[in-house]
Scaffold this active site. Structure first.
Site, PDB file in Angstrom:
ATOM      1  N   LYS A  54      55.476  19.450 -12.995  1.00  0.00           N
ATOM      2  CA  LYS A  54      55.464  20.331 -14.169  1.00  0.00           C
ATOM      3  C   LYS A  54      56.751  20.190 -14.969  1.00  0.00           C
ATOM      4  O   LYS A  54      56.738  20.178 -16.200  1.00  0.00           O
ATOM      5  CB  LYS A  54      55.239  21.781 -13.724  1.00  0.00           C
ATOM      6  CG  LYS A  54      53.835  22.042 -13.196  1.00  0.00           C
ATOM      7  CD  LYS A  54      53.705  23.407 -12.529  1.00  0.00           C
ATOM      8  CE  LYS A  54      52.303  23.603 -11.951  1.00  0.00           C
ATOM      9  NZ  LYS A  54      52.161  24.878 -11.212  1.00  0.00           N
ATOM     10  N   GLN A  98      55.904  29.756  -9.113  1.00  0.00           N
ATOM     11  CA  GLN A  98      55.049  28.877  -8.325  1.00  0.00           C
ATOM     12  C   GLN A  98      54.488  29.612  -7.104  1.00  0.00           C
ATOM     13  O   GLN A  98      55.243  30.194  -6.324  1.00  0.00           O
ATOM     14  CB  GLN A  98      55.826  27.632  -7.875  1.00  0.00           C
ATOM     15  CG  GLN A  98      55.002  26.627  -7.094  1.00  0.00           C
ATOM     16  CD  GLN A  98      53.890  25.999  -7.929  1.00  0.00           C
ATOM     17  OE1 GLN A  98      54.097  25.651  -9.074  1.00  0.00           O
ATOM     18  NE2 GLN A  98      52.720  25.865  -7.336  1.00  0.00           N
ATOM     19  N   ASP A 121      51.198  31.369 -17.032  1.00  0.00           N
ATOM     20  CA  ASP A 121      50.126  31.059 -16.075  1.00  0.00           C
ATOM     21  C   ASP A 121      48.867  31.870 -16.382  1.00  0.00           C
ATOM     22  O   ASP A 121      47.795  31.568 -15.862  1.00  0.00           O
ATOM     23  CB  ASP A 121      50.582  31.350 -14.643  1.00  0.00           C
ATOM     24  CG  ASP A 121      51.106  30.109 -13.936  1.00  0.00           C
ATOM     25  OD1 ASP A 121      50.609  29.002 -14.250  1.00  0.00           O
ATOM     26  OD2 ASP A 121      51.988  30.235 -13.084  1.00  0.00           O
TER      27      ASP A 121
END
Length: 284
Positions: A54, A98, A121
């Site tokens: 990412k 994460q 997200d």
């Protein structure tokens, strides 16, 4: 007829190219460079790989990524304090936490502390609520990526039956909302569903997000269906496979995503898109 592959790598590459061009134009015009804070708690090998990929993607398109690696002994309150600091940082437009987190940390509680405007997200209840109300802003990345894949092959939604296998907050539930918003009649299957095969056989559009190799048998696939396989599973020989019995399913379907090379690249691309959207919508 053998199903045509839905090429996630190609679409992701094109999406990244467009994002990079937009960011270059923004910065040339004097707007701030989009910034993404990436938080990793612990040293889970898979998570480290995901984070590295990412951050590399951010660099490629011109997003500034700020990395916050934390030990697995980090307390819930310490993590929340960091998030509150990042919420106030005008150089940060998106916050990526994460998952999974260590068992000692309540993921739901921590995610709710990310301000919705920086929730790239798309996990915050506010952003999921907007999606449910058909007013999406920052959309959950994987379902958003699936919709981009389906749109790229000019999928027809209205009047078609979509079946989503898996009901997680990260993929299954928001995926069903995306398909419902597009005009599909939607069925969600989960661990308590009886006779999974009967539901899959009705699917004009099938999205599987379970994480169990070949849980969807090829013989269940409706002729000319469109199949999106979100699952990614590592077999004992080290190879990767999806949830769908690919070699049989591809003989019946019209379209199918490969694993790997299907949904995965689009999940990263939509994270970048959400970060750009956050910078544009909530310019500091």
């Amino acid at each position: 007829m053998v199903a045509q592959l839905i090429d996630g790598k190609a679409l992701a590459a094109q999406t990244r190219k467009e994002i990079a061009a937009t960011i270059l134009t923004r910065t040339t015009q004097g707007f701030s460079q989009p910034g993404l804070a990436v938080i990793l708690v612990g040293n889970d090998p898979a998570s480290e790989i995901y984070v590295r990929n990412k951050r590399h993607a951010c660099t490629e398109v011109g997003i500034k990524s700020i990395y916050h690696p934390l030990p697995d002994t980090t307390t819930e309150q310490t993590l929340i304090s960091l998030i509150k600091t990042l919420n106030q940082d005008t150089q940060i437009h998106g916050i990526l936490l994460q998952l999974p987190l260590p068992a000692s940390i309540n993921s739901d509680k921590v995610l709710e502390h990310i301000t919705p405007e920086k929730d790239v997200d798309g996990f915050h209840p506010y952003n999921l609520g907007r999606l449910a109300q058909r007013r999406p802003l920052l959309r959950p990345c994987t379902p958003y990526g699936v919709m981009m894949l389906l749109n790229s092959i000019n999928t027809t939604y209205k009047g078609r039956h979509a079946v989503v296998v898996g009901a997680s907050n990260i993929v299954g539930r928001p995926m069903a909302l995306e398909l419902l918003m597009a005009g599909c009649t939607v069925t969600i299957c989960h661990r308590y569903t009886q006779d999974l095969a009967s539901h899959v056989k009705q699917a004009d559009i099938l999205v599987s997000a379970v994480g169990k190799p070949s849980i969807i048998k090829g013989e269940w696939i409706k002729p000319q269906a469109t199949i999106v396989d979100v699952g990614i599973n590592r077999l004992p020989d080290g190879s990767l496979t999806g949830d769908v019995e690919f070699h049989i399913a591809k003989e019946k379907a019209a379209w199918i995503t490969p694993v790997p090379g299907g949904v995965g690249p689009m999940t990263v691309a939509t994270l970048l898109q959400n970060t750009l959207t956050a910078a544009e919508q909530f310019q500091q």
